[in-house]
Design a protein around this motif. Sequence first.
Motif, mmCIF file in Angstrom:
data_model
loop_
_atom_site.group_PDB
_atom_site.id
_atom_site.type_symbol
_atom_site.label_atom_id
_atom_site.label_comp_id
_atom_site.label_asym_id
_atom_site.label_seq_id
_atom_site.Cartn_x
_atom_site.Cartn_y
_atom_site.Cartn_z
ATOM 1 N N GLN A 264 0.832 -1.208 0.000
ATOM 2 C CA GLN A 264 0.000 0.000 0.000
ATOM 3 C C GLN A 264 0.869 1.261 0.000
ATOM 4 O O GLN A 264 1.833 1.389 0.730
ATOM 5 N N GLY A 265 0.496 2.194 -0.876
ATOM 6 C CA GLY A 265 1.077 3.525 -0.858
ATOM 7 C C GLY A 265 2.455 3.658 -1.471
ATOM 8 O O GLY A 265 3.046 4.735 -1.413
ATOM 9 N N ARG A 266 2.993 2.586 -2.082
ATOM 10 C CA ARG A 266 4.307 2.708 -2.695
ATOM 11 C C ARG A 266 4.381 1.777 -3.904
ATOM 12 O O ARG A 266 3.544 0.894 -4.070
ATOM 13 N N PRO A 267 5.397 1.996 -4.755
ATOM 14 C CA PRO A 267 5.495 1.153 -5.954
ATOM 15 C C PRO A 267 5.650 -0.314 -5.593
ATOM 16 O O PRO A 267 6.297 -0.687 -4.633
ATOM 17 N N GLY A 268 4.996 -1.153 -6.364
ATOM 18 C CA GLY A 268 5.092 -2.595 -6.168
ATOM 19 C C GLY A 268 4.291 -3.313 -7.229
ATOM 20 O O GLY A 268 3.376 -2.753 -7.834
ATOM 21 N N GLY A 269 4.687 -4.533 -7.479
ATOM 22 C CA GLY A 269 4.056 -5.247 -8.561
ATOM 23 C C GLY A 269 4.562 -4.762 -9.898
ATOM 24 O O GLY A 269 5.334 -3.797 -9.989
ATOM 25 N N ARG A 270 4.149 -5.421 -10.946
ATOM 26 C CA ARG A 270 4.647 -5.072 -12.269
ATOM 27 C C ARG A 270 3.548 -5.174 -13.291
ATOM 28 O O ARG A 270 2.695 -6.066 -13.214
ATOM 29 N N ILE A 271 3.522 -4.255 -14.229
ATOM 30 C CA ILE A 271 2.511 -4.290 -15.283
ATOM 31 C C ILE A 271 2.565 -5.634 -16.000
ATOM 32 O O ILE A 271 3.636 -6.126 -16.368
ATOM 33 N N GLY A 272 1.360 -6.235 -16.171
ATOM 34 C CA GLY A 272 1.251 -7.502 -16.876
ATOM 35 C C GLY A 272 1.511 -8.723 -16.037
ATOM 36 O O GLY A 272 1.336 -9.846 -16.506
ATOM 37 N N LEU A 273 1.963 -8.535 -14.784
ATOM 38 C CA LEU A 273 2.284 -9.665 -13.920
ATOM 39 C C LEU A 273 1.220 -9.776 -12.831
ATOM 40 O O LEU A 273 1.039 -8.840 -12.043
ATOM 41 N N PRO A 274 0.458 -10.901 -12.744
ATOM 42 C CA PRO A 274 -0.602 -11.016 -11.734
ATOM 43 C C PRO A 274 -0.036 -10.980 -10.322
ATOM 44 O O PRO A 274 1.048 -11.483 -10.046
ATOM 45 N N GLY A 275 -0.810 -10.397 -9.433
ATOM 46 C CA GLY A 275 -0.484 -10.398 -8.016
ATOM 47 C C GLY A 275 -1.739 -10.605 -7.199
ATOM 48 O O GLY A 275 -2.866 -10.545 -7.723
ATOM 49 N N THR A 276 -1.610 -10.867 -5.920
ATOM 50 C CA THR A 276 -2.766 -11.156 -5.076
ATOM 51 C C THR A 276 -2.886 -10.141 -3.956
ATOM 52 O O THR A 276 -1.892 -9.549 -3.495
ATOM 53 N N LEU A 277 -4.113 -9.957 -3.490
ATOM 54 C CA LEU A 277 -4.430 -9.112 -2.344
ATOM 55 C C LEU A 277 -5.355 -9.907 -1.440
ATOM 56 O O LEU A 277 -6.324 -10.546 -1.919
ATOM 57 N N THR A 278 -5.127 -9.897 -0.159
ATOM 58 C CA THR A 278 -5.911 -10.672 0.801
ATOM 59 C C THR A 278 -6.876 -9.743 1.547
ATOM 60 O O THR A 278 -6.466 -8.684 2.063
ATOM 61 N N LEU A 279 -8.143 -10.148 1.582
ATOM 62 C CA LEU A 279 -9.195 -9.403 2.279
ATOM 63 C C LEU A 279 -9.504 -10.134 3.579
ATOM 64 O O LEU A 279 -9.709 -11.355 3.584
ATOM 65 N N SER A 280 -9.587 -9.384 4.696
ATOM 66 C CA SER A 280 -9.829 -9.989 6.002
ATOM 67 C C SER A 280 -11.003 -9.303 6.692
ATOM 68 O O SER A 280 -11.240 -8.105 6.492
ATOM 69 N N PRO A 281 -11.753 -10.051 7.549
ATOM 70 C CA PRO A 281 -12.997 -9.506 8.132
ATOM 71 C C PRO A 281 -12.778 -8.562 9.297
ATOM 72 O O PRO A 281 -13.761 -7.989 9.798
ATOM 73 N N ASN A 282 -11.552 -8.418 9.786
ATOM 74 C CA ASN A 282 -11.264 -7.464 10.855
ATOM 75 C C ASN A 282 -12.101 -7.747 12.108
ATOM 76 O O ASN A 282 -12.637 -6.837 12.747
ATOM 77 N N GLY A 283 -12.221 -9.024 12.450
ATOM 78 C CA GLY A 283 -12.917 -9.409 13.679
ATOM 79 C C GLY A 283 -14.374 -9.762 13.516
ATOM 80 O O GLY A 283 -14.964 -10.368 14.420
ATOM 81 N N SER A 284 -14.995 -9.415 12.423
ATOM 82 C CA SER A 284 -16.401 -9.773 12.215
ATOM 83 C C SER A 284 -16.517 -11.278 11.953
ATOM 84 O O SER A 284 -15.696 -11.862 11.235
ATOM 85 N N GLN A 285 -17.570 -11.893 12.515
ATOM 86 C CA GLN A 285 -17.719 -13.341 12.427
ATOM 87 C C GLN A 285 -18.681 -13.805 11.342
ATOM 88 O O GLN A 285 -18.795 -15.007 11.104
ATOM 89 N N ASP A 286 -19.375 -12.879 10.708
ATOM 90 C CA ASP A 286 -20.435 -13.309 9.791
ATOM 91 C C ASP A 286 -20.268 -12.755 8.378
ATOM 92 O O ASP A 286 -21.236 -12.634 7.627
ATOM 93 N N VAL A 287 -19.028 -12.409 7.995
ATOM 94 C CA VAL A 287 -18.805 -11.930 6.636
ATOM 95 C C VAL A 287 -18.962 -13.098 5.665
ATOM 96 O O VAL A 287 -18.317 -14.143 5.804
ATOM 97 N N ALA A 288 -19.856 -12.929 4.690
ATOM 98 C CA ALA A 288 -20.120 -13.986 3.705
ATOM 99 C C ALA A 288 -19.426 -13.712 2.385
ATOM 100 O O ALA A 288 -19.130 -14.652 1.638
ATOM 101 N N SER A 289 -19.181 -12.442 2.075
ATOM 102 C CA SER A 289 -18.557 -12.102 0.795
ATOM 103 C C SER A 289 -17.985 -10.696 0.886
ATOM 104 O O SER A 289 -18.198 -9.981 1.870
ATOM 105 N N TYR A 290 -17.273 -10.342 -0.165
ATOM 106 C CA TYR A 290 -16.736 -8.987 -0.274
ATOM 107 C C TYR A 290 -17.129 -8.424 -1.636
ATOM 108 O O TYR A 290 -17.039 -9.114 -2.656
ATOM 109 N N ALA A 291 -17.565 -7.163 -1.622
ATOM 110 C CA ALA A 291 -17.792 -6.434 -2.867
ATOM 111 C C ALA A 291 -16.574 -5.549 -3.103
ATOM 112 O O ALA A 291 -16.109 -4.867 -2.181
#
Length: 532
Positions: free
Chosen positions: A353-380
Amino acid sequence: MNFGRSAWARSLALSALIVPMFTLISPPGPAHATGGSAIEPESWALVTSHHPHRAHYVPYEPTWDGDDDAVVGRTNQPRNITRAFFRVKVSSLAGKRVFRAGLSLGIRDGSDCGTQIEVWETTAIGPRTTWKRQPQWLRKLSTTTPQLICPSVLGISHSVTQAVQDAAARGDEYLTIGLRSADETVPGRRLYRTTSVTANPGPALVTVYNTAPDVPSELSVRSDCYGPAAGRHVRTATPTLRAAATDPDEVSSDEKLRVRFEWADAAGTKLGEAVTLEESSPHCVTVPAGQLTEGEAYTWRARTENRYRTEHPDGTGWLEDWDYSDWSSWQPEFTVDTTPPAQPLVSSTDFPQGRPGGRIGLPGTLTLSPNGSQDVASYAYSFSPGPAGSVTALDDGTAVLTYTPTLPFPVTLKVNGVDRAGNRSPVTSYVFRPTPAAPPTVSSAVYPPDAPGGGVGVPGEFVFGVNGVTDTTTFRYQLSGTPAQDVAVGDGGTATVTITPAKAGVNTLTVSSLNAAGTRLAGTTYTFTVNP
């Protein structure tokens, strides 16, 4: 209405002008919730005192020539008394609320129209029915004395309402109706037609009834009547209950249907009920505020209600009431959940976050977390620039997004956590900056970058290299003033092209590297000087 033979359908309008003069059709009034049928007899029989052991039993056939009459009454020359019976299958009326029913019979020329005829319910008839072996005369239903239009090819109604009502209530399969003179000591007889004449129908049991409506279908819980159906969790304490209503008699706009809903807590204690307007479609009610509690489970059910009207027995007006379907089953419990999840967290080693990283054309991943909530079913989520969509959370509440940058500009990812009820968390914004790939290399022995070379019209080879960007599949090159061209990467990560300059002096060659998806990974400019 369902009529047994086409002749009945053709003559219905005309018959309606005649039948009201007697007992079948009610006087004009508001039309509500009525069906009807005309059921032809399956058989009929005639018995005569002059031939007490002779059977005259006729299974009904629509191909009769019309000459066989059901004669009812008395003659003195010779002295003879005759009675007639009609057997009708009434199983289709089982469970229906019968308002009126009449045996409709045409009267032939030569009849004594002043003779009173009694209409009875009897036991069954059969091939052995004779004067000596008559059915049992169970009860008198009506006495008919036509005062208008006699004789008539149209059906004259003989009221059998009570017998048909009772048969429908019991679910009987057959009903047998007997006809005899009200005074068999007095000469006079009626000649009843036993088949159709031209387009006019033969004998039939004509009924007007109401059928209880169907159990409601398409039951669902929603946030509002026209919103999407919710699952086992709803994001409002005033949910809407919805159902579709149908009726077996629904053949016209006369049917008036409404749906009644009841709701209860998980222990089965009824909390409330509501009913829809008759003109509703779909049928929806909203549970009032204050009845449901956050985090608690509830259940509900529904039934269809069908208004009907029939004339008062004394003819002074109309009686109005409702028929009901069975209740639906209690629906699966739903839980009230109006609390949104916490603002989700986003993390990525590929795209810090907030700085250069990753490369054009190269796939990368980002992880989404519920931050303590117990009933998250999906993310938009939505990437800008890039795609938007939703991803289902894993059992631990996390989800992983894969993103392939296509431009060397900052990317903003916006994410909402969505719980089982559809509540959305506050949005999380995550900004990262993908970097370009290493630019392709360019070299030429004929046209070096640091000294004049070649000449106008002199071809020269140029060699392009991937410069370690192994996902490069194509080089796109363009000499200033000429169209762009593509060349595939060859073995060793290079490609060689021949270019023939058309002008002396400084020339500019632009070269870009592309991956298999056509994404531009990087580019470079190669400047060389052409001898005059």
